[in-house]
Design a protein around this motif. Structure first.
Motif, PDB file in Angstrom:
ATOM      1  N   ASN A  15      34.057  40.501  46.442  1.00  0.00           N
ATOM      2  CA  ASN A  15      35.339  40.974  45.906  1.00  0.00           C
ATOM      3  C   ASN A  15      35.195  42.152  44.952  1.00  0.00           C
ATOM      4  N   GLU A  45      38.302  44.625  44.685  1.00  0.00           N
ATOM      5  CA  GLU A  45      39.411  44.243  43.815  1.00  0.00           C
ATOM      6  C   GLU A  45      39.008  44.311  42.346  1.00  0.00           C
ATOM      7  N   LYS A  87      39.288  47.984  41.333  1.00  0.00           N
ATOM      8  CA  LYS A  87      40.690  48.401  41.213  1.00  0.00           C
ATOM      9  C   LYS A  87      41.348  47.807  39.973  1.00  0.00           C
ATOM     10  N   LEU A  99      38.108  36.753  39.498  1.00  0.00           N
ATOM     11  CA  LEU A  99      38.069  37.657  40.650  1.00  0.00           C
ATOM     12  C   LEU A  99      36.807  37.441  41.473  1.00  0.00           C
TER      13      LEU A  99
END
Length: 383
Positions: A77, A80, A83, A324
């Protein structure tokens, strides 16, 4: 991503707690030199040294950028995470050579010293984290969550600390494989001829290194004796079951690697990623070779963006960052503490691949021995 060997860990959470070459391309021109707040950040061993997290955030925003390498967006991940960091702080993450290895990262730190495009932070296999620390390449820094990181998962001086990890698993395309293997013993069956792949070369890749270690444990070997794992893959190659194609998201999607030995968080991610494209990807943690491993984070001592580098570390070890990792099926190092204080996302925890048995972990000496044995004998075994 050909991440590199390897680290010990500790297993928990009811079920279990988990206790590379110069970077591609010519080095960009320009020199990096921290001044003012940046110079102060370059020596900060904690956010407190800069006046607290708000002051660190302000200094990092002033720098405006963070340079990273070897962080594929589809690995645990990371896409993500990057970001979310950019959105939260307004800092651009310059991501270069995402498919590089830990060795590539170390080489880039050395060859780009003093340059603007040197990596600010590193994601490393434990062997490289230890060796890089011993060479004096990393800046000591303790994140605010330092005390929550288990003692066995961090360097006492704060030069590196474990972050996320997983278990060696077997991924299988159920559309192409009628009976998916669930153990290392299964992989030797004739029905899997030309079907089995590793994610890289174990002399360079952490996931492949873990695969060989797990195979050793499944074949009466030990952390002090990885040879049975090498012999297993030699037999797998001789039988025609092991193919020379390194598994990647592209090879999985195309069906070129219908059986892949890789970390459970990568295989679980493939299951989600390609379900809409007709790929029925099954994931099993082999019961005959349970092996877990963490990856470590470190800050380049000569980071061109020292404040942003430290803020990145704070973000990764925050509840937001750790959840996350969970969203990417990786097991964050702070999971025990987050489970206790209620900040772990229970829905994401419930989706982690199931594991049976209690894994154990190699010592530093055993890791060094295994790495040397693989360097000497792997190519001959599978040539």
């Amino acid at each position: 991503m050909h991440r590199t060997p390897v680290r010990g860990a500790a297993v928990l959470l009811g079920a279990v707690v988990l206790t590379t070459v110069t970077a591609c391309g010519a080095a960009p021109e320009g020199e990096a030199g921290a001044k003012g707040d940046g110079a102060k950040a370059a020596t900060a061993a904690s956010a407190k040294d800069l006046g607290g997290l708000d002051a660190l955030t302000a200094a990092a925003r002033k720098e405006g950028a963070l340079h990273v390498i070897a962080l594929p967006p589809d690995w645990a991940n990371y896409g993500e995470l990057i970001k979310a960091f950019e959105t939260k702080y307004g800092i651009e993450v310059e991501s270069e050579n995402p498919d590089a290895s830990s060795a590539d990262e170390i080489a880039a730190v050395k060859s780009r010293k003093g340059q603007k495009r040197a990596p600010d932070v590193l994601d490393l296999g434990i062997a490289f984290a230890r060796s890089g620390a011993e060479e004096g390449l990393f800046a000591p820094y303790r994140v605010e969550a330092w005390d929550k990181i288990p003692a066995g998962q961090k360097d006492e001086a704060g030069r590196w600390y474990n972050d996320y990890g997983g278990y060696v698993s077997i991924g299988c395309d159920a559309e192409r494989i009628p009976n998916c293997p669930t153990t290392f013993a299964d992989l030797l069956k004739p029905e899997y001829k030309g079907k089995v792949a590793l994610n890289g070369n174990p002399t360079k890749s952490g996931s492949a290194f873990g695969g060989v270690y797990a195979a050793a444990l499944a074949n009466k070997g030990s952390f002090a004796d990885v040879q049975p794992g090498i012999d297993f893959f030699g037999a797998l190659k001789k039988s025609g079951n092991l193919i020379p194609v390194e598994s990647t998201p592209a090879t999985v999607e195309k069906g070129e690697t219908p059986i892949s030995i890789d970390w459970d968080y990568l295989n679980a991610g493939y299951a989600d990623q390609f379900r809409s494209k007709g790929v029925d990807w099954k994931v099993a943690v082999p019961t005959d070779g349970v092996y877990a491993q963490y990856y470590s984070q470190a800050i380049n001592k000569d980071a061109p963006h020292p404040a942003a580098a430290r803020l990145w570390m704070e973000f990764l070890y925050s509840a937001e960052g750790q959840n996350l990792w969970l969203k990417g099926y990786a097991r964050p190092v702070l999971l025990p503490a987050m489970t206790a204080d209620g900040t772990a996302d229970k829905t994401l925890v419930a989706k982690l691949p199931k594991v049976e048995g209690t894994p154990s972990f190699p010592s530093s000496a055993e890791l060094d021995k295994a790495k040397a044995t693989l360097a000497e004998k792997w190519d001959k075994a599978v040539s």
